[in-house]
Scaffold this motif. Structure first.
Motif, PDB file in Angstrom:
ATOM      1  N   SER A 139       6.316  -4.463  -0.489  1.00 43.70           N
ATOM      2  CA  SER A 139       7.282  -5.045  -1.420  1.00 43.70           C
ATOM      3  C   SER A 139       7.800  -6.386  -0.944  1.00 43.70           C
ATOM      4  O   SER A 139       7.972  -7.317  -1.736  1.00 43.70           O
ATOM      5  CB  SER A 139       8.460  -4.079  -1.615  1.00 43.70           C
ATOM      6  OG  SER A 139       8.026  -2.834  -2.105  1.00 43.70           O
ATOM      7  N   SER A 248       0.969   2.827   0.708  1.00 45.58           N
ATOM      8  CA  SER A 248       2.377   2.439   0.691  1.00 45.58           C
ATOM      9  C   SER A 248       3.111   2.768   1.979  1.00 45.58           C
ATOM     10  O   SER A 248       4.306   2.511   2.088  1.00 45.58           O
ATOM     11  CB  SER A 248       3.095   3.127  -0.476  1.00 45.58           C
ATOM     12  OG  SER A 248       2.964   4.535  -0.385  1.00 45.58           O
ATOM     13  N   THR A 288       5.479   8.888  -1.486  1.00 44.41           N
ATOM     14  CA  THR A 288       4.915   7.605  -1.105  1.00 44.41           C
ATOM     15  C   THR A 288       4.855   7.417   0.402  1.00 44.41           C
ATOM     16  O   THR A 288       3.990   6.719   0.904  1.00 44.41           O
ATOM     17  CB  THR A 288       5.742   6.458  -1.707  1.00 44.41           C
ATOM     18  OG1 THR A 288       7.109   6.613  -1.302  1.00 44.41           O
ATOM     19  CG2 THR A 288       5.671   6.477  -3.227  1.00 44.41           C
ATOM     20  N   ASP A 289       5.779   8.013   1.130  1.00 44.48           N
ATOM     21  CA  ASP A 289       5.800   7.829   2.580  1.00 44.48           C
ATOM     22  C   ASP A 289       6.098   9.156   3.260  1.00 44.48           C
ATOM     23  O   ASP A 289       6.316  10.171   2.604  1.00 44.48           O
ATOM     24  CB  ASP A 289       6.817   6.756   2.982  1.00 44.48           C
ATOM     25  CG  ASP A 289       8.220   7.069   2.471  1.00 44.48           C
ATOM     26  OD1 ASP A 289       8.679   8.207   2.661  1.00 44.48           O
ATOM     27  OD2 ASP A 289       8.844   6.186   1.872  1.00 44.48           O
TER      28      ASP A 289
END
Length: 621
Positions: A139, A248, A288-289
């Motif tokens: 990001s 990600s 995502t993580d």
């Protein structure tokens, strides 16, 4: 009026001395003054009447001396109290040190930087105020490369926070991403040989956390390798293995080295990679993580049976330390804290400390002070409590980093390909010639092909769509569809197996019509990046179309151009990929037009050839 104002001022000073002073004598005097003056302030009319009576008893000079002495006493106490409390209550302005970190490391870095602020406080006054906030490298990479200024679509100050003085991502891999963005706009000589360019000033590893295989189902063999432990888990019946998203999460990307590498031969093949990705997709809640992954288990009161994660995050979960906002403290039945997962040689988070060229002198000095402290023995207990280990040798360089697998980019490519879902239609020739025997036994061309179809179902996951046609249409069907395209669930697989058992080879070979109809069928559905393919198994040439092979080539190219559908043909029996004499007038002309492949095989080996074809298909080649 003047008298009332005087009372209020004196009462306020007395209350201030009572609340703020650490001297017991001043506290007592302030309290006594407050008790005496409070009724006067609250009811001045009664106070005036009382003082009127007092004037009748005490002479004017005596009254002046008494009020003067009381006023001097209270003011003296108040002034001394203010002088006394000033050093403790009023601190110099602390430097705000803005620290950007990853969402997975946010809680740990906050704990460590807060410990640094306490350790460096001067007589109770902090010299540094760490402001820690989080954003993923994917990001903020563009914002860092642009100097934290706005673009058309990004507004870093609004989207993420202030421009950082320090960046503490999880891995050097994240720093590489920013450098790659910078390299696109800079001369190659400025970014060659792992050099850093502005705004990146320097990188230093301050801690580490190895990637481990944890959970009750994970073996604790400290003599094995990480890929070896993963292979053992995946070889069990109905295996389960959870891992964060490699796209990600730095921890997820490094974890892919555990399941996309073979203990002996390096990277696994495309088919095996797809099988493993399907196991992980079926075992891992949507996340995502690694923090969101483990939190999803905690919310359900569970512990993952086997998970690839950083030792930092696993330790924090087992110890009941916070992982992230809204995340429960610990599982209902936490794993045995003493049964820690084995730490093996392999990938690890290297916790790089990144400083920037844009920092002013004051903030640069504050960043330098934090770095010096993190590398000192004083910080070791704090880092350990946060779940982090000391930095590892050779894990600071951007290139040839000992914590980062060499083939990481290739592993990411394999992951991206293997995770793609498929929309595959298999069309099996069921013409009369497929009833021919393949040898001295009872196996026919169609039965061997059917066995290949059943084995190919093992390559399917629940997110794949799969269907089966036989041509020509049989048993009164108007279309070649035997089982329509649908997700590869157990009922769908059972329906395909049952359909094959009922099929009986007979009739002509409407090959061209089947190919065109099948391409249209596969091209439908959602507009996404799925692997779309029509796989045709035939033992002969088309016998029911007026189209020439060249006309078919043009039509196939037109129908597959927009959808990206590929055509694969397994040619057996009398069917040929090449034309007579090795010319280009065979079925390969059609598969080339659809960016697919034509494979020739003997009738008795059609099942093995089909397995080879699916390996090619899932490999995206």
């Amino acid at each position: 009026m003047l008298f009332s104002t005087f009372l209020i001022v004196v009462a306020t000073i007395a209350a201030f001395a009572y609340q703020k002073s650490d001297n017991n004598v001043y506290v007592l005097i302030g309290a006594m003054a407050g008790v005496i003056l409070q009724p006067m302030v609250n009811n001045p009319e009664k106070t005036r009447k009382a003082l009127g009576r007092l004037r009748g008893i005490v002479s004017g000079r005596q009254r002046m001396i008494a009020f003067g002495a009381a006023g001097v006493l209270v003011l003296t106490v108040a002034v001394v109290s203010i002088i006394e409390i000033t050093p403790d209550e009023i601190c110099p302005h602390a430097t705000e040190l803005r620290v950007l970190t990853s969402p997975e490391g946010l809680q740990a870095i906050r704990e460590v930087t807060e410990a640094y602020a306490r350790a460096t406080a001067d007589d109770g006054c902090p010299t540094v105020f760490p402001y820690v906030y989080a954003a993923g490298a994917a990001s903020v990479g563009g914002a860092l490369a642009r100097g934290w200024v706005d673009s058309r679509t990004e507004h870093p100050l609004i989207d993420f926070g202030p421009r950082p003085d320090v960046w503490l991502p999880d891995s050097t891999v994240d720093v590489r991403k920013v450098r790659e963005i910078l390299a696109k706009t800079l001369p190659p000589e400025l970014t060659a040989n792992g050099r850093l360019v502005a705004p990146l000033r320097d990188v230093t590893s301050v801690a580490s956390s190895p990637i481990v295989l944890a959970g009750p189902a994970a073996a604790r063999d400290e003599t094995a390798t990480l890929p070896g432990l993963v292979e053992a888990v995946l070889a069990r019946p109905r295996p389960t293995l959870a891992a964060a998203d490699p796209e990600s999460s730095a921890a997820g990307l490094l974890a892919s080295a555990g399941y996309l590498q073979d203990e002996r031969t390096g990277l696994v093949g495309d088919t095996e990679a797809r099988r493993r990705e399907q196991i992980i997709a079926g075992s891992t809640p949507s996340s995502t993580d690694e923090v969101s992954l483990l939190c999803s288990y905690l919310r359900r009161g569970q512990t993952p049976a086997a998970v690839l994660t950083s030792l930092r995050t696993w330790r924090r979960m087992v110890a009941g330390k916070p992982l992230g906002p809204g995340c429960p403290d610990r599982p209902a039945s936490p794993p045995d804290a003493d049964a820690a997962p084995p730490v093996l040689e392999g990938p690890a988070l290297d916790l790089p400390f990144v400083r920037f060229t844009w920092s002013g002198t004051r903030h640069a000095e504050a960043a330098d002070g934090l770095l010096t402290w993190l590398l000192s023995d004083n910080a070791r207990p704090q880092l350990s409590q946060a779940g982090l280990d000391p930095p590892l040798p050779g894990c600071t360089p951007l290139e040839r980093n000992a914590c980062v697998p060499i083939a990481l980019n290739e592993m990411l490519r394999v992951h991206l390909q293997a995770k793609l879902s498929g929309r595959v239609l298999l069309a099996v020739d069921s013409s009369g010639s497929m009833a021919a025997r393949t040898g001295p036994g009872e196996a026919t061309r169609f039965s061997v092909a059917s066995q290949g179809v059943l084995e190919s179902l093992g390559h399917l996951g629940p997110n794949d769509e799969f269907g089966l046609w036989t041509f020509p249409a049989q048993r009164g069907r108007r279309s070649p569809e035997l089982v329509g395209l649908a997700p590869g669930t157990l009922p769908q697989r059972s329906a395909i197996a049952a359909g094959l058992r009922t099929a009986r080879p007979a009739g002509a070979t409407p090959l061209y019509a089947t190919i065109l109809g099948g391409l249209d069928e596969v091209a439908g559905g959602r507009d996404d990046k799925r692997i779309r393919a029509l796989v045709v198994l035939t033992d002969g040439e088309d016998t029911s179309s007026d189209r020439t092979l060249k006309q078919m080539e043009t039509e196939v190219r037109r129908r597959t151009g927009a959808s990206g559908t590929r055509l694969y043909v397994i040619a057996t029996g009398d069917a040929r990929c090449e034309g007579a004499g090795g010319t280009e007038n065979g079925l390969r002309l059609l598969t080339d037009a659809a960016r697919g492949e034509c494979l020739e095989t003997s009738p008795g080996k059609a099942d093995a050839t089909m397995a080879q074809l699916f390996a090619t298909l899932w490999g995206g080649r």
